[in-house]
Design a protein around this motif. Structure first.
Motif, PDB file in Angstrom:
ATOM      1  N   ASP A  55      20.352 -23.403  45.926  1.00 19.00           N
ATOM      2  CA  ASP A  55      19.640 -23.393  44.646  1.00 19.00           C
ATOM      3  C   ASP A  55      18.143 -23.595  44.828  1.00 19.00           C
ATOM      4  OD1 ASP A  55      22.044 -23.144  43.399  1.00 19.00           O
ATOM      5  OD2 ASP A  55      22.140 -25.207  42.651  1.00 19.00           O
ATOM      6  N   ASN A  56      17.348 -22.893  43.991  1.00 22.30           N
ATOM      7  CA  ASN A  56      15.930 -23.213  43.905  1.00 22.30           C
ATOM      8  C   ASN A  56      15.753 -24.465  43.060  1.00 22.30           C
ATOM      9  OD1 ASN A  56      14.692 -21.197  45.456  1.00 22.30           O
ATOM     10  ND2 ASN A  56      14.815 -19.721  43.788  1.00 22.30           N
ATOM     11  N   THR A  57      14.742 -25.253  43.373  1.00 23.54           N
ATOM     12  CA  THR A  57      14.490 -26.490  42.651  1.00 23.54           C
ATOM     13  C   THR A  57      13.021 -26.511  42.206  1.00 23.54           C
ATOM     14  OG1 THR A  57      13.669 -27.907  44.452  1.00 23.54           O
ATOM     15  CG2 THR A  57      16.073 -27.571  44.305  1.00 23.54           C
ATOM     16  N   PRO A  58      12.655 -27.438  41.301  1.00 20.50           N
ATOM     17  CA  PRO A  58      11.255 -27.549  40.889  1.00 20.50           C
ATOM     18  C   PRO A  58      10.408 -28.403  41.819  1.00 20.50           C
ATOM     19  CG  PRO A  58      12.589 -29.048  39.597  1.00 20.50           C
ATOM     20  CD  PRO A  58      13.548 -28.296  40.487  1.00 20.50           C
ATOM     21  N   VAL A  59      10.954 -28.780  42.971  1.00 20.12           N
ATOM     22  CA  VAL A  59      10.250 -29.629  43.924  1.00 20.12           C
ATOM     23  C   VAL A  59       9.634 -28.752  45.013  1.00 20.12           C
ATOM     24  CG1 VAL A  59      10.498 -31.493  45.610  1.00 20.12           C
ATOM     25  CG2 VAL A  59      11.789 -31.571  43.463  1.00 20.12           C
ATOM     26  N   PHE A  60       8.376 -29.040  45.367  1.00 16.37           N
ATOM     27  CA  PHE A  60       7.686 -28.275  46.403  1.00 16.37           C
ATOM     28  C   PHE A  60       7.435 -29.159  47.622  1.00 16.37           C
ATOM     29  CE2 PHE A  60       6.931 -25.466  42.905  1.00 16.37           C
ATOM     30  CZ  PHE A  60       6.809 -24.211  43.479  1.00 16.37           C
ATOM     31  N   HIS A  61       7.843 -28.640  48.764  1.00 14.06           N
ATOM     32  CA  HIS A  61       7.636 -29.299  50.050  1.00 14.06           C
ATOM     33  C   HIS A  61       6.223 -28.983  50.510  1.00 14.06           C
ATOM     34  CE1 HIS A  61       9.339 -29.752  54.445  1.00 14.06           C
ATOM     35  NE2 HIS A  61       8.355 -30.591  54.194  1.00 14.06           N
ATOM     36  N   HIS A  62       5.452 -30.014  50.804  1.00 15.13           N
ATOM     37  CA  HIS A  62       4.124 -29.787  51.366  1.00 15.13           C
ATOM     38  C   HIS A  62       4.242 -29.492  52.849  1.00 15.13           C
ATOM     39  CE1 HIS A  62       0.346 -31.421  53.304  1.00 15.13           C
ATOM     40  NE2 HIS A  62       0.007 -30.286  52.730  1.00 15.13           N
ATOM     41  N   VAL A  63       3.731 -28.347  53.253  1.00 17.93           N
ATOM     42  CA  VAL A  63       3.788 -27.918  54.649  1.00 17.93           C
ATOM     43  C   VAL A  63       2.592 -28.517  55.395  1.00 17.93           C
ATOM     44  CG1 VAL A  63       3.788 -25.923  56.189  1.00 17.93           C
ATOM     45  CG2 VAL A  63       4.954 -25.797  53.974  1.00 17.93           C
ATOM     46  N   GLY A  64       2.834 -29.054  56.579  1.00 20.22           N
ATOM     47  CA  GLY A  64       1.805 -29.787  57.307  1.00 20.22           C
ATOM     48  C   GLY A  64       0.759 -28.937  57.983  1.00 20.22           C
ATOM     49  N   VAL A  65       0.087 -28.110  57.203  1.00 18.73           N
ATOM     50  CA  VAL A  65      -1.000 -27.270  57.705  1.00 18.73           C
ATOM     51  C   VAL A  65      -2.150 -27.375  56.714  1.00 18.73           C
ATOM     52  CG1 VAL A  65      -1.684 -24.947  58.443  1.00 18.73           C
ATOM     53  CG2 VAL A  65       0.705 -25.652  58.651  1.00 18.73           C
ATOM     54  N   TYR A  66      -3.383 -27.391  57.222  1.00 23.01           N
ATOM     55  CA  TYR A  66      -4.550 -27.381  56.345  1.00 23.01           C
ATOM     56  C   TYR A  66      -5.552 -26.368  56.863  1.00 23.01           C
ATOM     57  CZ  TYR A  66      -2.687 -32.016  55.209  1.00 23.01           C
ATOM     58  OH  TYR A  66      -1.870 -33.059  54.863  1.00 23.01           O
TER      59      TYR A  66
END
Length: 266
Positions: free
Chosen positions: A185-196
């Motif tokens: 399932d898709n969720t409304p939570v976004f994982h922050h990816v460790g790149v800048y």
């Protein structure tokens, strides 16, 4: 636009000492240290002029040079990867236009995450800082929750406004959602990816600000930008069926190795 990838790595992690040198086995059973697997992601990224491992530790530097990486030595005083990148920036050519911070504990970062970030910075010259975010599926969200229940520090989540600019980052699972999603399932939570990605001026400004209260509480370096009124663009990326997970705790080794095996990574 001259673009350089920097991979900050330190040995003396409080949560997982020696983490950059932890061996990770691929499909062939061959082990490579975490820092090498992350470096290989950087080297595979098109349109990048150079990739450096940035460290203050001779053990990491020697291991990196052994597998062919260029190394920039930084001081032991850097409190996080962004400060370490700022130190390394002083050793780069003056015509460097964009610095990408690929954190050393993210060997599953897909190359297209990096290219999406670089393209976003190219498309909008006014963006000072950008970072990728990935919508969580049910499996990832449940892994986040399992880590929190076990009092482990797991992945970071992000919330952002309608313009895609970050409102907050947290090691708690935000926003709150009380449902129990199925694996796909898709969720409304976004994982922050460790790149800048930073413009050099933004990176230089960072080191002039004191460590922020929220940054210190969460242990999240990017919050210093928000606490000082600096915009951070959240660039949404697609997983394309790829599982993304950082190596934060010893339990993550098995998670990451299972993905390497599934994807046929040597």
């Amino acid at each position: 636009m001259s673009t350089v990838i920097l991979i900050p790595a330190r040995y003396a992690s409080t949560r997982y000492p020696g983490k950059p040198l932890v061996p990770l086995h691929g499909v062939t059973g061959v082990a490579k240290p975490l820092i090498q697997r992350t470096w290989e992601v950087g080297k595979a990224t098109p349109g990048v002029d150079a990739v450096y491992v940035c460290t203050d530790d001779d053990r990491i530097a020697n291991a990196a040079r052994a597998f062919g990486a260029d190394v920039l030595m930084t001081s032991p005083h850097a409190r996080n990867g962004t400060e370490r990148c700022a130190e390394a920036l002083a050793q780069l050519p003056e015509d460097t236009d964009l610095v990408v911070n690929l954190q050393g504990d993210a060997p599953l970062t897909p190359v297209w995450f990096l290219t999406a970030l670089i393209e976003a910075m190219k498309a909008d010259p006014d963006l000072p800082v950008a970072t990728p975010v990935l919508r969580c599926d049910g499996e990832t969200l449940n892994n986040f929750r399992d880590d929190r229940r076990a009092r482990r520090v797991g992945g970071t989540t992000a919330v952002f406004n309608t313009h895609g600019h970050a409102l907050y980052f947290s090691k708690e699972v935000i926003p709150y959602t009380g449902d129990e999603p199925a694996t796909g399932d898709n969720t409304p939570v976004f994982h922050h990816v460790g790149v800048y990605a930073y413009r050099p001026d933004a990176l230089k400004s960072y080191t002039g600000w004191p460590e922020g209260a929220l940054e210190k509480l969460e242990g999240l370096e990017q919050l210093r930008f928000l606490e000082n009124g600096q915009s951070v663009a959240c660039v949404q990326v697609e997983g394309r069926g790829r599982v993304f997970w950082e190596l934060n705790n010893p339990v993550d080794v098995e998670r990451i190795e299972s993905v390497l095996t599934k994807e046929g990574t040597e």
